[in-house]
Motif scaffolding. Structure first.
Motif, PDB file in Angstrom:
ATOM      1  N   GLU A 227       0.895  -1.069   0.012  1.00 23.19           N
ATOM      2  CA  GLU A 227       0.092  -0.048   0.004  1.00 23.19           C
ATOM      3  C   GLU A 227       0.845   1.295   0.038  1.00 23.19           C
ATOM      4  OE1 GLU A 227      -3.657  -0.372   0.663  1.00 23.19           O
ATOM      5  OE2 GLU A 227      -3.913   1.821   0.720  1.00 23.19           O
ATOM      6  N   CYS A 228       0.936   1.935  -1.099  1.00 24.75           N
ATOM      7  CA  CYS A 228       1.795   3.182  -1.387  1.00 24.75           C
ATOM      8  C   CYS A 228       0.924   4.119  -0.667  1.00 24.75           C
ATOM      9  CB  CYS A 228       2.056   3.508  -2.665  1.00 24.75           C
ATOM     10  SG  CYS A 228       2.904   5.155  -2.911  1.00 24.75           S
ATOM     11  N   PRO A 229       1.335   5.013   0.410  1.00 21.49           N
ATOM     12  CA  PRO A 229       0.552   6.022   1.132  1.00 21.49           C
ATOM     13  C   PRO A 229       0.017   7.009   0.037  1.00 21.49           C
ATOM     14  CG  PRO A 229       2.621   5.887   2.157  1.00 21.49           C
ATOM     15  CD  PRO A 229       2.775   4.952   0.851  1.00 21.49           C
ATOM     16  N   PHE A 230       0.689   7.098  -1.051  1.00 16.10           N
ATOM     17  CA  PHE A 230       0.477   7.874  -2.309  1.00 16.10           C
ATOM     18  C   PHE A 230      -0.595   7.500  -3.313  1.00 16.10           C
ATOM     19  CE2 PHE A 230       4.462   9.008  -0.449  1.00 16.10           C
ATOM     20  CZ  PHE A 230       4.238   9.948   0.366  1.00 16.10           C
ATOM     21  N   CYS A 231      -0.134   6.259  -3.689  1.00 16.17           N
ATOM     22  CA  CYS A 231      -0.791   5.620  -4.721  1.00 16.17           C
ATOM     23  C   CYS A 231      -1.950   4.657  -4.559  1.00 16.17           C
ATOM     24  CB  CYS A 231       0.107   5.189  -5.746  1.00 16.17           C
ATOM     25  SG  CYS A 231       1.525   6.589  -6.193  1.00 16.17           S
ATOM     26  N   GLY A 232      -1.793   4.047  -3.239  1.00 15.79           N
ATOM     27  CA  GLY A 232      -2.674   2.963  -3.153  1.00 15.79           C
ATOM     28  C   GLY A 232      -2.072   1.608  -3.248  1.00 15.79           C
TER      29      GLY A 232
ATOM     30  N   ARG B 117      10.700   2.292  -1.544  1.00 13.86           N
ATOM     31  CA  ARG B 117      10.410   3.331  -2.545  1.00 13.86           C
ATOM     32  C   ARG B 117       9.521   2.903  -3.683  1.00 13.86           C
ATOM     33  NH1 ARG B 117      14.413   6.036  -6.817  1.00 13.86           N
ATOM     34  NH2 ARG B 117      13.104   7.809  -7.140  1.00 13.86           N
ATOM     35  N   HIS B 118       8.392   3.563  -4.165  1.00 19.18           N
ATOM     36  CA  HIS B 118       7.680   3.354  -5.213  1.00 19.18           C
ATOM     37  C   HIS B 118       8.229   3.833  -6.413  1.00 19.18           C
ATOM     38  CE1 HIS B 118       3.139   3.350  -6.805  1.00 19.18           C
ATOM     39  NE2 HIS B 118       4.072   2.187  -7.171  1.00 19.18           N
ATOM     40  N   THR B 119       9.252   2.988  -7.032  1.00 17.58           N
ATOM     41  CA  THR B 119      10.388   3.522  -7.991  1.00 17.58           C
ATOM     42  C   THR B 119       9.434   3.586  -9.127  1.00 17.58           C
ATOM     43  OG1 THR B 119      10.931   1.127  -7.753  1.00 17.58           O
ATOM     44  CG2 THR B 119      12.653   3.001  -7.398  1.00 17.58           C
TER      45      THR B 119
ATOM     46  N   GLY C  65       6.437   3.845  -9.715  1.00 21.42           N
ATOM     47  CA  GLY C  65       5.207   4.393  -9.586  1.00 21.42           C
ATOM     48  C   GLY C  65       5.507   6.058  -9.273  1.00 21.42           C
ATOM     49  N   CYS C  66       4.927   6.624  -8.201  1.00 19.48           N
ATOM     50  CA  CYS C  66       5.319   8.041  -7.920  1.00 19.48           C
ATOM     51  C   CYS C  66       6.696   8.294  -7.540  1.00 19.48           C
ATOM     52  CB  CYS C  66       4.297   8.431  -6.708  1.00 19.48           C
ATOM     53  SG  CYS C  66       4.653   7.459  -5.246  1.00 19.48           S
ATOM     54  N   GLY C  67       7.386   7.092  -7.216  1.00 15.55           N
ATOM     55  CA  GLY C  67       8.875   7.441  -7.118  1.00 15.55           C
ATOM     56  C   GLY C  67       9.372   7.903  -5.610  1.00 15.55           C
TER      57      GLY C  67
HETATM   58 ZN   LIG Z   1       3.224   5.668  -5.183  1.00 12.58          ZN
END
Ligand SMILES: [Zn+2]
Ligand SMILES: Cc1cc2nc3c(=O)[nH]c(=O)nc-3n(C[C@H](O)[C@H](O)[C@H](O)COP(=O)(O)OP(=O)(O)OC[C@H]3O[C@@H](n4cnc5c(N)ncnc54)[C@H](O)[C@@H]3O)c2cc1C
Lengths: 432, 98
Positions: free
Chosen positions: B5-10, B58-60, B62-64
């Motif tokens: 679960e990325c806090p920014f993208c889900g 790190r959501h590399t 995705g949002c980075g």
């Molecule tokens: Zn993300």
């Protein structure tokens, strides 16, 4: 070697039978019903000269060499499960001494020499097979680094041969030489490298150590340390407290946990490495082959299964099982290198928890606490190190000084800056 | 495949993420005065917890962005994810996977 027949009877409570063609024939005549157990499953005494925590390859080898080389046989090996239930029984059994750094190479070469005489030393068939280890290279730059490593090996007196693509093709015609994304330019070959049977190494060391009087104690988990005036003088276990003159830790993936019981925080992370075995097929791969453009290594067991592996799963874990993305990555490496493997089915896969040190090299050293000694940080190359690790840890425990070939494996190198970064990519806990 | 679960993208598959090691390791202040032992402790010593572990991801793909997570290292199950700079949430043990 008459020792094996008679004089152990009194010590062990049973006669350890020497394995030989003569005894094989004799046992065959009585229907193989009279073979005794190979080693004694001991109950703990209240005190020992040396207690080794961990009944993997390294702990058992340490006990064997303590008894054999240093004459210290009032020794216990404490194992929380059964011996060989950790990484010793889970690895892909590759042995080699193709190291670059001067701090590493003589250690692994000493291990290789011990492998070469192991079966005679232990009177046990460890199935040591010097079938060769070939590291493939796929670019000019990679050839140069392999040539450098090969030259370093030869300067240390270790065998190394740099093969070109034609020579590799003659050895392994089934690799993908037809326009592969990462063309095979050649390989660095160590003919003396190969494989050994992992369980047999555990049982062989256990049998030889037990025969010299070492107590091998299973289902005995160390849960704490006994301290007196700052010195560690014993361990608390699930089978009672045991005092010891010296205590050696050889618990691989559990290193941080056991060290924490003594209040130590170490430069180690535990990570999962998976291994795979296919259904058995006819002889296909003659030696050990590694892919240089991804991370994939493979050999074929004597039963015919293809045994292979690749990268760590990539995050701290004690789960002893891996995840699917790594399975896929390993299989992609396999397909890129040898497309024929796609027709073989994977039979089993499993994982082991590795003690990944922060520079990819091991630690064999005293700790800051008197009485406690450390053997750890084997990453995913500790099987090949088993004989030399036991040899050098026994030396350290017996003499309180490092063995000549293990001098670089100090714990304080992380403070002094003398890291042993074999791969040259900077310190991080995913090297080997 | 883990779902993270990325806090920014889900929630996204683990393939989109890269692991960044133990979280909340603060660089010591007055670093010019540190001893080699203190440097080694900061750079290399790790808690390597068996159980609930606070770690960076790190959501590399995705949002980075970097974020922190609590994960049970005995099951690999994620318990919580939270933004960099936030305090570590209370580590409730992971729910049993049904
Ligand atoms: Zn993300
Ligand atoms: C999938 C896989 C593939 C590998 N492939 C290779 C390879 O091809 N070549 C190679 O060289 N190396 C390889 N390795 C690495 C190698 O297996 C390990 O580095 C090596 O086995 C570690 O040493 P050991 O045998 O003593 O460890 P282990 O066998 O793990 O022994 C440690 C023992 O300590 C015990 N223990 C832990 N905590 C306690 C406690 N509190 N009290 C009592 N006992 C305790 C454990 O139960 C365990 O039996 C591989 C590892 C894995 C998992």
């Amino acid at each position: 070697m008459a020792r094996y027949a008679g004089d152990s009877t009194a010590r062990l409570g049973f006669a350890l039978m020497r394995y030989s063609i003569f005894n094989l024939v004799r046992q065959a005549l009585s229907g193989h019903r009279a073979w005794g157990p190979a080693w004694r499953d001991a109950a703990p005494k209240s005190a020992y000269d040396v207690v080794i925590i961990g009944g993997g390859g390294h702990g058992l080898a340490t006990a064997h060499y303590l008894a054999k080389i240093h004459g210290i046989s009032n020794v216990a090996v404490l194992e929380k499960g059964w011996i060989g239930s950790g990484n010793a029984g889970r690895n892909t059994t590759i042995i080699r001494s193709n190291y670059l750094l001067a701090g590493n190479n003589p250690f692994y070469e000493w291990s290789m020499k011990l492998w070469e005489g192991l079966e005679q030393d232990l009177n046990y068939n460890a199935m040591v097979s010097q079938r060769g280890v070939l590291n493939l290279y796929h670019s000019d730059a990679q050839r140069d680094t392999y040539a450098r490593r090969g030259n370093a090996m030869r300067m240390h007196g270790v065998d190394a041969e740099l093969l070109d693509a034609e020579a590799v093709r003659r050895m392994l015609p089934f690799l993908d030489f037809n326009g592969a994304r990462f063309p095979i330019h050649g390989g660095l070959l160590q003919r003396r490298g190969g494989t050994a049977r992992h369980d047999a190494v555990v049982w062989g060391y256990a049998r030889a150590a037990s025969d010299r009087g070492v107590d091998i104690i299973q289902n005995c988990e160390v849960t704490g340390f006994i301290r007196e005036a700052g010195t560690i003088v014993g361990v608390e276990t699930t089978r009672g407290s045991i005092r010891a003159g010296k205590i050696g830790m050889a618990v691989a993936g559990s290193t941080s946990r056991v060290a924490e019981l003594a209040g130590l925080k170490l430069p180690i992370e535990s990570h999962v490495l998976q291994a795979f075995v296919s259904e058995a097929i006819k002889p296909f791969i003659p030696g050990v082959v590694t892919f240089g453009a991804g991370h994939f290594y493979i050999s074929q067991s004597d039963k015919g299964g293809l045994v292979f592996g690749g990268d760590l799963d990539g995050y701290n874990s004690y789960a002893q099982r891996g995840n699917l993305p790594t399975v896929e990555d390993v299989c992609e490496g396999a397909m890129a290198l040898m497309p024929a493997i796609g027709r073989v089915r994977v039979l089993r896969s499993w994982g082991g928890v590795m003690d990944m040190s922060m520079d990819g090299s091991p630690i064999i050293d005293r700790t800051v606490i008197a009485g406690l000694y450390l053997n750890a940080g084997w990453c995913y190359g500790g099987f090949k190190a088993t004989p030399a690790s036991g040899w050098c840890f026994a030396h350290l425990l017996a003499r309180d000084e490092p063995h000549a070939v293990a001098r670089a494996y100090r714990l304080d190198r992380f403070a002094t800056g003398h890291l042993l970064d074999e791969r040259g990519v900077g310190a991080q806990p995913n090297l080997h | 495949m883990l779902l993270i679960e990325c806090p920014f993208c889900g929630a996204r598959p683990e393939l989109e993420f890269v692991y960044g090691g133990e979280a909340h390791i603060a660089r010591p202040a007055a670093d010019a005065d540190l001893t080699p032992g203190q440097w080694a402790a900061y750079l290399y010593a790790r808690s390597n917890t068996r159980g609930v572990h606070a770690e960076r991801w790190r959501h590399t793909r995705g949002c980075g962005r970097f974020f922190n997570a609590l994960r049970d290292t005995t099951t690999d199950q994620f318990i919580a994810t939270y933004e960099i700079g936030q305090a570590r949430p209370p580590s409730v043990p992971a729910q049993k996977i049904p």
